[in-house]
Structure formats: C-alpha cells, structure tokens
Scaffold this motif. Sequence first.
Motif, PDB file in Angstrom:
ATOM      1  N   GLY A 256       0.790  -1.219   0.000  1.00  0.00           N
ATOM      2  CA  GLY A 256       0.000   0.000   0.000  1.00  0.00           C
ATOM      3  C   GLY A 256       0.823   1.271   0.000  1.00  0.00           C
ATOM      4  N   ILE A 257       2.132   1.153   0.279  1.00  0.00           N
ATOM      5  CA  ILE A 257       3.032   2.303   0.282  1.00  0.00           C
ATOM      6  C   ILE A 257       3.974   2.257  -0.920  1.00  0.00           C
ATOM      7  N   LEU A 258       4.454   1.059  -1.245  1.00  0.00           N
ATOM      8  CA  LEU A 258       5.417   0.903  -2.332  1.00  0.00           C
ATOM      9  C   LEU A 258       4.720   0.865  -3.685  1.00  0.00           C
ATOM     10  N   ASN A 259       5.158   1.725  -4.569  1.00  0.00           N
ATOM     11  CA  ASN A 259       4.717   1.693  -5.961  1.00  0.00           C
ATOM     12  C   ASN A 259       5.959   1.765  -6.832  1.00  0.00           C
ATOM     13  N   ASP A 260       5.776   1.652  -8.133  1.00  0.00           N
ATOM     14  CA  ASP A 260       6.927   1.579  -9.029  1.00  0.00           C
ATOM     15  C   ASP A 260       6.596   2.283 -10.335  1.00  0.00           C
ATOM     16  N   CYS A 261       7.540   3.093 -10.805  1.00  0.00           N
ATOM     17  CA  CYS A 261       7.326   3.817 -12.059  1.00  0.00           C
ATOM     18  C   CYS A 261       7.101   2.861 -13.222  1.00  0.00           C
ATOM     19  N   GLY A 262       7.764   1.707 -13.182  1.00  0.00           N
ATOM     20  CA  GLY A 262       7.587   0.721 -14.237  1.00  0.00           C
ATOM     21  C   GLY A 262       6.203   0.111 -14.272  1.00  0.00           C
ATOM     22  N   LYS A 263       5.521   0.100 -13.136  1.00  0.00           N
ATOM     23  CA  LYS A 263       4.133  -0.372 -13.083  1.00  0.00           C
ATOM     24  C   LYS A 263       3.157   0.725 -13.493  1.00  0.00           C
ATOM     25  N   MET A 264       3.544   1.975 -13.287  1.00  0.00           N
ATOM     26  CA  MET A 264       2.644   3.099 -13.494  1.00  0.00           C
ATOM     27  C   MET A 264       2.567   3.567 -14.939  1.00  0.00           C
ATOM     28  N   ILE A 265       3.663   3.436 -15.676  1.00  0.00           N
ATOM     29  CA  ILE A 265       3.759   4.118 -16.965  1.00  0.00           C
ATOM     30  C   ILE A 265       3.002   3.421 -18.090  1.00  0.00           C
ATOM     31  N   PHE A 266       2.805   2.106 -17.984  1.00  0.00           N
ATOM     32  CA  PHE A 266       2.101   1.366 -19.026  1.00  0.00           C
ATOM     33  C   PHE A 266       0.863   0.685 -18.472  1.00  0.00           C
ATOM     34  N   ASP A 267      -0.097   0.418 -19.351  1.00  0.00           N
ATOM     35  CA  ASP A 267      -1.215  -0.470 -19.051  1.00  0.00           C
ATOM     36  C   ASP A 267      -0.808  -1.841 -19.564  1.00  0.00           C
ATOM     37  N   ASN A 268      -0.394  -2.714 -18.657  1.00  0.00           N
ATOM     38  CA  ASN A 268       0.215  -3.976 -19.062  1.00  0.00           C
ATOM     39  C   ASN A 268      -0.681  -4.805 -19.964  1.00  0.00           C
ATOM     40  N   GLU A 269      -1.944  -4.899 -19.632  1.00  0.00           N
ATOM     41  CA  GLU A 269      -2.846  -5.746 -20.414  1.00  0.00           C
ATOM     42  C   GLU A 269      -3.115  -5.152 -21.792  1.00  0.00           C
ATOM     43  N   LYS A 270      -3.354  -3.857 -21.864  1.00  0.00           N
ATOM     44  CA  LYS A 270      -3.672  -3.241 -23.148  1.00  0.00           C
ATOM     45  C   LYS A 270      -2.435  -3.041 -24.014  1.00  0.00           C
ATOM     46  N   GLN A 271      -1.273  -2.817 -23.379  1.00  0.00           N
ATOM     47  CA  GLN A 271      -0.074  -2.482 -24.131  1.00  0.00           C
ATOM     48  C   GLN A 271       0.939  -3.621 -24.215  1.00  0.00           C
ATOM     49  N   ASP A 272       0.633  -4.748 -23.589  1.00  0.00           N
ATOM     50  CA  ASP A 272       1.463  -5.955 -23.708  1.00  0.00           C
ATOM     51  C   ASP A 272       2.931  -5.676 -23.353  1.00  0.00           C
ATOM     52  N   THR A 273       3.137  -5.133 -22.171  1.00  0.00           N
ATOM     53  CA  THR A 273       4.512  -4.847 -21.741  1.00  0.00           C
ATOM     54  C   THR A 273       5.037  -5.895 -20.761  1.00  0.00           C
ATOM     55  N   HIS A 274       4.294  -6.969 -20.573  1.00  0.00           N
ATOM     56  CA  HIS A 274       4.689  -8.085 -19.714  1.00  0.00           C
ATOM     57  C   HIS A 274       4.893  -7.636 -18.269  1.00  0.00           C
ATOM     58  N   SER A 275       6.137  -7.349 -17.852  1.00  0.00           N
ATOM     59  CA  SER A 275       6.356  -7.000 -16.446  1.00  0.00           C
ATOM     60  C   SER A 275       6.432  -5.499 -16.211  1.00  0.00           C
ATOM     61  N   GLY A 276       6.068  -4.687 -17.212  1.00  0.00           N
ATOM     62  CA  GLY A 276       6.058  -3.242 -17.011  1.00  0.00           C
ATOM     63  C   GLY A 276       7.208  -2.530 -17.684  1.00  0.00           C
ATOM     64  N   GLY A 277       7.492  -1.332 -17.223  1.00  0.00           N
ATOM     65  CA  GLY A 277       8.517  -0.500 -17.842  1.00  0.00           C
ATOM     66  C   GLY A 277       9.838  -0.543 -17.104  1.00  0.00           C
ATOM     67  N   SER A 278      10.883  -0.066 -17.780  1.00  0.00           N
ATOM     68  CA  SER A 278      12.213   0.053 -17.187  1.00  0.00           C
ATOM     69  C   SER A 278      12.985   1.092 -17.986  1.00  0.00           C
ATOM     70  N   GLY A 279      14.288   1.194 -17.738  1.00  0.00           N
ATOM     71  CA  GLY A 279      15.116   2.161 -18.456  1.00  0.00           C
ATOM     72  C   GLY A 279      15.284   3.440 -17.673  1.00  0.00           C
ATOM     73  N   CYS A 280      16.366   4.155 -17.933  1.00  0.00           N
ATOM     74  CA  CYS A 280      16.626   5.431 -17.246  1.00  0.00           C
ATOM     75  C   CYS A 280      15.451   6.386 -17.386  1.00  0.00           C
ATOM     76  N   GLY A 281      14.834   6.381 -18.560  1.00  0.00           N
ATOM     77  CA  GLY A 281      13.746   7.307 -18.821  1.00  0.00           C
ATOM     78  C   GLY A 281      12.463   6.964 -18.104  1.00  0.00           C
ATOM     79  N   CYS A 282      12.382   5.794 -17.493  1.00  0.00           N
ATOM     80  CA  CYS A 282      11.166   5.374 -16.806  1.00  0.00           C
ATOM     81  C   CYS A 282      10.930   6.237 -15.564  1.00  0.00           C
ATOM     82  N   SER A 283      11.822   6.166 -14.590  1.00  0.00           N
ATOM     83  CA  SER A 283      11.652   6.983 -13.383  1.00  0.00           C
ATOM     84  C   SER A 283      11.778   8.466 -13.697  1.00  0.00           C
TER      85      SER A 283
END
Length: 335
Positions: A256-283
């Motif tokens: 409930g406190i921990l979130n992640d930019c890689g989880k926030m930036i994509f809609d995994n189901e609609k955009q098929d990003t599997h485990s989410g986002g990464s990369g310097c540009g993510c955060s």
Amino acid sequence: MGRVGKQTIVFKNPPVISCAYSSVGPKEAAGPLSTYFDHSYEDELLGQDTWEKAESKLIENTIQGLLTRSGKNPTDIEFIFAGDLENQIVASTFGVSSFNIPYFGLYGACSTMGESLCLASMAIGGGMAQTVIAGTSSHYCAAEKQFRYPLEYAGQRTLTQQWTVTGSGYVLVTHGGKGPQVEAITPGKIVDLGISDTFNMGAAMAPAAIDTIVTHLEDTGRRPCDFDAIITGDLGNCGVDIAITLAHKLGYDLKGILNDCGKMIFDNEKQDTHSGGSGCGCSASVFTGYLYKQLLEGKLKRILLVPTGALMSPTSGFQGNTIPGIAHAVSIVMK
C-alpha cells in the motif's frame, strides 16, 4: 548538510526542484499517464536516421523545454548531471553538447535519475552551485539493440521482461525558490544476490532497492507510513512483488506504500509490456511528468523516490557474470 546513520545525507538548507520537464515516445504517450507528460513524439526516430541519434535529440529537446519553462538560459546553469544506457553514455554527450554547460556524465543504469538528483542536491546543498540541471533518458530501440537483440531479430519476450521506456526527464535544482525540496538522500550500495537472467531485471534490482529503502528508514528514524508513497524506479511487476517480500522478511510492511514507475507508466494488459517499464527514462519521465505535478498540487506531501539500476553490460553478460543492482533514494517534500 550533514551525514546521519550509515549513508544518508540530510540537508540543512534543502535544495529546491524548481522546475521539471518530461518527454516520451508514442507508446508511453498511449499509457495511463499520457496527460501528465509535457511533450510526446509520434515517431520514435524524432526525425533522425538512427535510434541513437534520436535519443540525443530527445535529450536536447527535453533540456531546451526545461530551460524555456524556467526562463533560464544555458549561461545561467553552472553544471549539468546526466547519463543514459548507451555505451559510454554517448546519447547524453551529444544531447547536452550544444548547451555549452559544464557536464558530469553519469552511468547508474536505470538508477541514473536518482544518481543525478543526489549529486545535483549535494552540489547545491554543499554551496558549490546555485543552479544546476539533473536528468537522464532511455530509448527502447537503442537499448534493445545494445543489451538484448535488434528489433529486426523479433525475439520472443519472456513474461518477466520489461519494456524499456523511450523517454527523458530533466529538473532544475536551485538554492532557494519555490517547489518541492530535497530534504535528504541515501546513495545506494552495490547489492548482488547472484541473479544472472538478463530478462528479469526486477529480480536483480529488488534487493538493492530494499537495502537502500531500509537504510534510509533506519538512518532517519522514519517509518514507511511517514511517506505518502515510496516509489521505486524500474522494478516492474515481478520486482515489486520480490521487494515487498524481502521487506517483510526484514520487518517492514510496504504493501500500500510501495509503488513503481515501471508499473505506473504502461497499461500492461492493453499495451502488452509483460512485467512493465524500465530504463533510465522510466523513473525520469514518471517523476518529472506525473509525481512532480502531484507534489506541486499538494496531492503528495512527501515521497521517497528510489530509482533502481542493473549494473551490467553486454560484455559482463557474455562473460557469465551476475547482475549487480543499485538504488539511490531521494526524499522529496512539498512544504
């Protein structure tokens, strides 16, 4: 400015993040945070003839957007702290070269936004400068070609694999002024628990994230509930689950406190990003595009931003090395 605990620096006169600017590619602009980014591109090449040149152009345009928004000229900036994922951080080198600003080139893999913010804050908090720029970038196509396979190979992506963000985020860090303040930083240590799967970056970075988060909490005497959110950079879905489990074993409940930019930036189901986002540009893009605006509007009062990085290279992977992780924590408060 002073050290507390093992490795945390608390600022007596907190540096101010007085301006921020974000730029993203078309996939990121189609995600849940689309309305928060300052600029998006329809073409990942940005009018260039290579992916690498496109990333340099992305950096140049993002910095120019920051300068324009803040009303600053390049001559007003004392230092710039920047880096990226390309070999020898050449995207940043070419991206910042036209501004003629003293430049610190950084490599912290996907943790580079945290590293640049830490060093920029130390420069301001230590009285070495009054106005500096910090930021980073990544490009999906350039990163895939360097670390995995060129897109033309059309390799099958694993379910633990993350999608490198095409995006960039830069901030203006100043002595005084209005905006969110950097009240403390906890530079991270290298943590390596033996993960060697280059298609599971979240597992490699999660131990480093928890090491830095727990160290920050112990050094400052704070609890997770003292923050509106603790936000890692690039763990993705798999990495966040691992991080929460590791924290629980150490006696910290981050649900409930921990979130992640890689989880926030994509809609995994609609955009098929599997485990989410990464990369310097993510955060970088999520902080400068979304989180920064939430702080300005008072919807967030205090956050712990913890960009995470997997410190590998194509050479180290070929030699059978494991993947060292690192994470840098930046405590940001809006007063």
